[in-house]
Design a protein around this motif. Structure first.
Motif, PDB file in Angstrom:
ATOM      1  N   VAL A  57       0.843  -1.193   0.000  1.00 25.12           N
ATOM      2  CA  VAL A  57       0.000   0.000   0.000  1.00 25.12           C
ATOM      3  C   VAL A  57       0.878   1.242   0.000  1.00 25.12           C
ATOM      4  CG1 VAL A  57      -1.642   1.325   1.400  1.00 25.12           C
ATOM      5  CG2 VAL A  57      -1.957  -1.137   1.101  1.00 25.12           C
ATOM      6  N   THR A  58       0.514   2.219  -0.821  1.00 28.73           N
ATOM      7  CA  THR A  58       1.301   3.449  -0.922  1.00 28.73           C
ATOM      8  C   THR A  58       0.641   4.632  -0.218  1.00 28.73           C
ATOM      9  OG1 THR A  58       0.243   3.990  -3.034  1.00 28.73           O
ATOM     10  CG2 THR A  58       2.297   2.728  -3.121  1.00 28.73           C
ATOM     11  N   ASP A  59      -0.635   4.488   0.206  1.00 29.12           N
ATOM     12  CA  ASP A  59      -1.363   5.594   0.818  1.00 29.12           C
ATOM     13  C   ASP A  59      -2.446   5.024   1.732  1.00 29.12           C
ATOM     14  OD1 ASP A  59      -2.994   7.774   1.405  1.00 29.12           O
ATOM     15  OD2 ASP A  59      -3.031   8.537  -0.650  1.00 29.12           O
ATOM     16  N   PHE A  60      -2.499   5.497   2.969  1.00 27.92           N
ATOM     17  CA  PHE A  60      -3.416   4.959   3.975  1.00 27.92           C
ATOM     18  C   PHE A  60      -4.620   5.866   4.241  1.00 27.92           C
ATOM     19  CE2 PHE A  60       0.729   3.148   4.673  1.00 27.92           C
ATOM     20  CZ  PHE A  60       0.440   1.804   4.822  1.00 27.92           C
ATOM     21  N   THR A  61      -4.822   6.896   3.403  1.00 25.90           N
ATOM     22  CA  THR A  61      -5.870   7.879   3.688  1.00 25.90           C
ATOM     23  C   THR A  61      -7.296   7.325   3.557  1.00 25.90           C
ATOM     24  OG1 THR A  61      -5.736   8.739   1.425  1.00 25.90           O
ATOM     25  CG2 THR A  61      -4.447   9.882   3.101  1.00 25.90           C
ATOM     26  N   ASN A  62      -7.482   6.169   2.956  1.00 28.43           N
ATOM     27  CA  ASN A  62      -8.824   5.584   2.842  1.00 28.43           C
ATOM     28  C   ASN A  62      -9.215   4.748   4.064  1.00 28.43           C
ATOM     29  OD1 ASN A  62      -9.064   6.739   0.335  1.00 28.43           O
ATOM     30  ND2 ASN A  62      -8.762   4.859  -0.817  1.00 28.43           N
ATOM     31  N   MET A  63      -8.405   4.775   5.109  1.00 25.42           N
ATOM     32  CA  MET A  63      -8.664   3.962   6.299  1.00 25.42           C
ATOM     33  C   MET A  63     -10.066   4.222   6.867  1.00 25.42           C
ATOM     34  SD  MET A  63      -7.265   1.708   8.537  1.00 25.42           S
ATOM     35  CE  MET A  63      -5.480   1.884   8.481  1.00 25.42           C
ATOM     36  N   GLY A  64     -10.441   5.480   7.028  1.00 23.94           N
ATOM     37  CA  GLY A  64     -11.744   5.808   7.609  1.00 23.94           C
ATOM     38  C   GLY A  64     -12.894   5.314   6.760  1.00 23.94           C
ATOM     39  N   ARG A  68     -15.590   2.513   7.902  1.00 18.01           N
ATOM     40  CA  ARG A  68     -17.040   2.755   7.875  1.00 18.01           C
ATOM     41  C   ARG A  68     -17.774   1.595   7.201  1.00 18.01           C
ATOM     42  NH1 ARG A  68     -15.677   7.657   7.054  1.00 18.01           N
ATOM     43  NH2 ARG A  68     -16.038   8.855   8.905  1.00 18.01           N
ATOM     44  N   GLN A  69     -17.225   1.087   6.099  1.00 19.85           N
ATOM     45  CA  GLN A  69     -17.853  -0.014   5.385  1.00 19.85           C
ATOM     46  C   GLN A  69     -17.791  -1.310   6.196  1.00 19.85           C
ATOM     47  OE1 GLN A  69     -19.552   0.385   2.416  1.00 19.85           O
ATOM     48  NE2 GLN A  69     -20.299  -1.680   2.844  1.00 19.85           N
ATOM     49  N   CYS A  70     -16.722  -1.513   6.939  1.00 18.48           N
ATOM     50  CA  CYS A  70     -16.625  -2.693   7.814  1.00 18.48           C
ATOM     51  C   CYS A  70     -17.771  -2.683   8.826  1.00 18.48           C
ATOM     52  CB  CYS A  70     -15.295  -2.709   8.560  1.00 18.48           C
ATOM     53  SG  CYS A  70     -13.831  -2.953   7.526  1.00 18.48           S
ATOM     54  N   TYR A  71     -18.027  -1.533   9.441  1.00 18.64           N
ATOM     55  CA  TYR A  71     -19.120  -1.428  10.424  1.00 18.64           C
ATOM     56  C   TYR A  71     -20.485  -1.569   9.748  1.00 18.64           C
ATOM     57  CZ  TYR A  71     -16.009  -0.397  14.258  1.00 18.64           C
ATOM     58  OH  TYR A  71     -15.035  -0.507  15.226  1.00 18.64           O
ATOM     59  N   ASN A 102      -5.454   4.490  14.311  1.00 17.75           N
ATOM     60  CA  ASN A 102      -5.833   5.275  15.490  1.00 17.75           C
ATOM     61  C   ASN A 102      -6.551   6.554  15.100  1.00 17.75           C
ATOM     62  OD1 ASN A 102      -5.073   3.779  17.776  1.00 17.75           O
ATOM     63  ND2 ASN A 102      -2.925   4.337  17.495  1.00 17.75           N
ATOM     64  N   ALA A 103      -6.078   7.215  14.055  1.00 20.00           N
ATOM     65  CA  ALA A 103      -6.699   8.471  13.629  1.00 20.00           C
ATOM     66  C   ALA A 103      -8.130   8.244  13.146  1.00 20.00           C
ATOM     67  CB  ALA A 103      -5.864   9.118  12.520  1.00 20.00           C
ATOM     68  N   ALA A 104      -8.385   7.146  12.438  1.00 17.91           N
ATOM     69  CA  ALA A 104      -9.716   6.882  11.886  1.00 17.91           C
ATOM     70  C   ALA A 104     -10.649   6.220  12.890  1.00 17.91           C
ATOM     71  CB  ALA A 104      -9.587   6.005  10.643  1.00 17.91           C
ATOM     72  N   ALA A 105     -10.123   5.332  13.720  1.00 14.89           N
ATOM     73  CA  ALA A 105     -10.972   4.485  14.564  1.00 14.89           C
ATOM     74  C   ALA A 105     -11.823   5.266  15.553  1.00 14.89           C
ATOM     75  CB  ALA A 105     -10.124   3.450  15.304  1.00 14.89           C
ATOM     76  N   GLY A 106     -11.272   6.249  16.215  1.00 15.62           N
ATOM     77  CA  GLY A 106     -12.051   6.993  17.206  1.00 15.62           C
ATOM     78  C   GLY A 106     -13.322   7.582  16.607  1.00 15.62           C
ATOM     79  N   PRO A 107     -13.200   8.446  15.613  1.00 13.57           N
ATOM     80  CA  PRO A 107     -14.401   9.058  15.032  1.00 13.57           C
ATOM     81  C   PRO A 107     -15.341   8.038  14.375  1.00 13.57           C
ATOM     82  CG  PRO A 107     -12.428  10.259  14.332  1.00 13.57           C
ATOM     83  CD  PRO A 107     -11.967   9.043  15.081  1.00 13.57           C
ATOM     84  N   VAL A 108     -14.799   7.083  13.631  1.00 11.10           N
ATOM     85  CA  VAL A 108     -15.656   6.132  12.917  1.00 11.10           C
ATOM     86  C   VAL A 108     -16.380   5.218  13.901  1.00 11.10           C
ATOM     87  CG1 VAL A 108     -15.680   4.186  11.298  1.00 11.10           C
ATOM     88  CG2 VAL A 108     -14.308   6.222  10.783  1.00 11.10           C
ATOM     89  N   ARG A 109     -15.682   4.742  14.931  1.00  8.18           N
ATOM     90  CA  ARG A 109     -16.306   3.867  15.928  1.00  8.18           C
ATOM     91  C   ARG A 109     -17.414   4.607  16.672  1.00  8.18           C
ATOM     92  NH1 ARG A 109     -13.731   2.777  19.936  1.00  8.18           N
ATOM     93  NH2 ARG A 109     -14.749   0.805  20.466  1.00  8.18           N
ATOM     94  N   LYS A 110     -17.160   5.844  17.075  1.00 11.77           N
ATOM     95  CA  LYS A 110     -18.172   6.625  17.796  1.00 11.77           C
ATOM     96  C   LYS A 110     -19.403   6.847  16.921  1.00 11.77           C
ATOM     97  CE  LYS A 110     -14.724   8.776  20.714  1.00 11.77           C
ATOM     98  NZ  LYS A 110     -13.972   9.987  21.028  1.00 11.77           N
TER      99      LYS A 110
END
Length: 145
Positions: A57-64, A68-71, A102-110
């Motif tokens: 992977v060259t870019d991780f910006t799609n993590m959030g 969201r789709q996993c949830y 860590n950056a994506a999980a907090g907001p997406v999980r909440k």
């Protein structure tokens, strides 16, 4: 054997279920076990990460967006059992990049759990690769009903 202990299973019908050989969700008694959910909508990946010639992977910006789709997929499966994310007691997030996770999980999980303090045990594990190269995250869930 009583019917209360009989397994009920659910799947999405995606190609990798047959090739790998598994169910997306199994309910036994009052517990629902979800296989690791990835960012797909049917047989298509949602927000696939760009992958270099080396397969990494060259870019991780799609993590959030992937998270969201996993949830969303987990919520759909739980709904088939008459359950929801409110019934989740434990989750494990497998991420390719812990900082992006860590950056994506907090907001997406909440957002997914609909509260600022999700009442669920949660573990995040960094891993070098998931089942498909363009995936950044996979989430495994256990729910009790």
């Amino acid at each position: 054997m009583s019917n209360a202990n009989a397994n009920k299973v659910e799947s999405f019908g995606v190609p990798w279920e047959e090739s790998y050989g598994y169910a997306q969700a199994v309910k036994r008694g009052d517990t629902i076990y979800l296989s690791g959910q990835v960012a797909h909508n049917g047989a298509e990946f949602v927000a696939p990460a760009p992958v270099g010639d080396d397969g990494l992977v060259t870019d991780f910006t799609n993590m959030g967006e992937q998270l969201r789709q996993c949830y969303a997929n987990a919520a759909e499966l739980l709904g088939r059992f008459g359950a929801s994310l409110d019934d989740v007691v434990d989750e494990v997030l497998y991420v390719l990049d812990a900082d992006a996770g860590n950056a994506a999980a907090g907001p997406v999980r909440k957002e997914a759990y609909g509260r600022p303090d999700p009442q669920v045990a949660s573990t995040m594990i960094g891993t070098p690769r998931l089942a498909f190269p363009e995936l950044l995250v996979e989430v495994k869930f256990i729910a009790r009903v």
